[in-house]
Design an enzyme around this catalytic site. Structure first.
Site, PDB file in Angstrom:
ATOM      1  CB  THR A 247       5.349  59.644  66.364  1.00  0.00           C
ATOM      2  OG1 THR A 247       5.788  60.940  66.778  1.00  0.00           O
ATOM      3  CG2 THR A 247       4.022  59.768  65.636  1.00  0.00           C
TER       4      THR A 247
ATOM      5  CG  HIS B 152       3.646  62.854  68.943  1.00  0.00           C
ATOM      6  ND1 HIS B 152       4.532  61.816  68.958  1.00  0.00           N
ATOM      7  CD2 HIS B 152       3.469  63.202  70.242  1.00  0.00           C
ATOM      8  CE1 HIS B 152       4.888  61.549  70.208  1.00  0.00           C
ATOM      9  NE2 HIS B 152       4.246  62.388  71.000  1.00  0.00           N
TER      10      HIS B 152
ATOM     11  CD  GLU C 272      -3.137  50.974  64.353  1.00  0.00           C
ATOM     12  OE1 GLU C 272      -3.899  50.187  63.740  1.00  0.00           O
ATOM     13  OE2 GLU C 272      -1.918  51.075  64.113  1.00  0.00           O
TER      14      GLU C 272
END
Length: 124
Positions: free
Chosen positions: A33, A67, A41
């Site tokens: 994750t 996720h 990002e």
């Protein structure tokens, strides 16, 4: 000019170093994750980078993601960020990640801030 709708897609191949077992976020040999989040990002950062004033960059302020599906080692993963709102220095993004088959494996929202590089680093 920074405006809503700017987008970027970043891509990685899941290596053993990017698995949950290797990163310590779990004990399975699947995409971690934190690796998926970092890819999201990265996409947001790169979506606006060409439009920033000289000497500026963006930093992450908040991320809210889910996720949804595991991804095996060797698979290709893409993350796409779309700038949805500009509020002064605050940049709001919609983020999604997909595996190479096109399956949605993660989604969420991300907040970044525009900062002056030198001023930011001087606070350390």
């Amino acid at each position: 000019m920074i405006k809503e709708g700017l987008t970027h897609t970043s891509t990685i191949t899941v290596t053993s170093e990017l698995t949950a077992a290797a990163m310590g976020s779990g004990d399975m040999p699947v995409l971690a994750t934190p690796a998926m989040t970092a890819l999201m990002e990265n996409a947001a950062m790169l979506a606006v980078a060409p439009e920033l004033p000289e000497g500026s960059t963006t930093v992450g302020g908040h991320i809210d993601s889910s996720h949804l599906k595991p991804t095996k080692t060797g698979a290709t993963v893409t993350a796409t960020a779309v700038l949805t709102q500009v509020d002064g220095r605050k940049l709001h993004f919609a983020i999604e990640a997909h595996d190479e088959a096109g399956n949605l494996i993660g989604k969420g929202t991300h907040l970044r801030f525009i900062v002056d590089r030198q001023r930011f680093m001087s606070k350390l």
